[in-house]
Design a protein around this motif. Structure first.
Motif, PDB file in Angstrom:
ATOM      1  N   LEU A  40       2.377   1.838  -3.658  1.00  0.00           N
ATOM      2  CA  LEU A  40       1.322   2.313  -4.433  1.00  0.00           C
ATOM      3  C   LEU A  40       1.114   3.756  -4.043  1.00  0.00           C
ATOM      4  O   LEU A  40       1.104   4.559  -5.052  1.00  0.00           O
ATOM      5  CB  LEU A  40       0.161   1.471  -4.367  1.00  0.00           C
ATOM      6  CG  LEU A  40       0.122   0.225  -4.757  1.00  0.00           C
ATOM      7  CD1 LEU A  40      -1.212  -0.666  -4.638  1.00  0.00           C
ATOM      8  CD2 LEU A  40       0.211   0.309  -6.439  1.00  0.00           C
ATOM      9  N   SER A  67       0.765  -1.048   0.094  1.00  0.00           N
ATOM     10  CA  SER A  67       0.083   0.155  -0.054  1.00  0.00           C
ATOM     11  C   SER A  67       0.899   1.374  -0.073  1.00  0.00           C
ATOM     12  O   SER A  67       0.700   2.275  -0.836  1.00  0.00           O
ATOM     13  CB  SER A  67      -0.947   0.078   1.317  1.00  0.00           C
ATOM     14  OG  SER A  67      -1.451   0.980   1.252  1.00  0.00           O
ATOM     15  N   SER A  90      -4.314   1.939  -3.599  1.00  0.00           N
ATOM     16  CA  SER A  90      -3.397   1.816  -2.400  1.00  0.00           C
ATOM     17  C   SER A  90      -4.547   1.715  -1.215  1.00  0.00           C
ATOM     18  O   SER A  90      -4.172   0.731  -0.323  1.00  0.00           O
ATOM     19  CB  SER A  90      -2.744   3.109  -2.256  1.00  0.00           C
ATOM     20  OG  SER A  90      -1.969   3.224  -0.867  1.00  0.00           O
ATOM     21  N   ILE A  94      -4.631   4.858  -8.695  1.00  0.00           N
ATOM     22  CA  ILE A  94      -3.350   4.061  -7.959  1.00  0.00           C
ATOM     23  C   ILE A  94      -3.422   4.622  -6.503  1.00  0.00           C
ATOM     24  O   ILE A  94      -3.334   3.555  -5.644  1.00  0.00           O
ATOM     25  CB  ILE A  94      -1.977   4.566  -8.343  1.00  0.00           C
ATOM     26  CG1 ILE A  94      -1.809   4.260  -9.872  1.00  0.00           C
ATOM     27  CG2 ILE A  94      -0.765   4.351  -7.554  1.00  0.00           C
ATOM     28  CD1 ILE A  94      -0.660   4.828 -10.482  1.00  0.00           C
ATOM     29  N   THR A 132      -3.526   9.041 -11.775  1.00  0.00           N
ATOM     30  CA  THR A 132      -2.825   8.533 -10.367  1.00  0.00           C
ATOM     31  C   THR A 132      -3.763   8.375  -9.419  1.00  0.00           C
ATOM     32  O   THR A 132      -3.536   7.775  -8.371  1.00  0.00           O
ATOM     33  CB  THR A 132      -1.763   9.527  -9.945  1.00  0.00           C
ATOM     34  OG1 THR A 132      -2.344  10.874  -9.871  1.00  0.00           O
ATOM     35  CG2 THR A 132      -0.562   9.669 -11.046  1.00  0.00           C
TER      36      THR A 132
END
Length: 57
Positions: free
Chosen positions: A17, A14, A44, A40, A37
């Motif tokens: 990420l 996590s 996470s 992402i 992003t």
């Protein structure tokens, strides 16, 4: 529902990420990231939440 702390591996995944998502926002270009992003960051959070909600992950 009983919450458990995530394992070290889940926490590190996590964290990696999260760092990959924050680097472009900080001005550091990461050309290998081909999508937003924000996704992402969501991934996470989902990984960390799964580590907290499910025992043994």
């Amino acid at each position: 529902m009983r919450l458990t702390p995530p394992s070290v591996i889940v926490f590190l995944i996590s964290l990696v990420l999260f760092v990959l998502a924050v680097l472009p926002m900080a001005g550091i270009a990461v050309p290998s990231i081909g999508f937003s992003t924000v996704w992402i960051l969501v991934a996470s959070y989902v990984v960390l939440a799964a580590g907290v909600l499910f025992k043994g992950i």
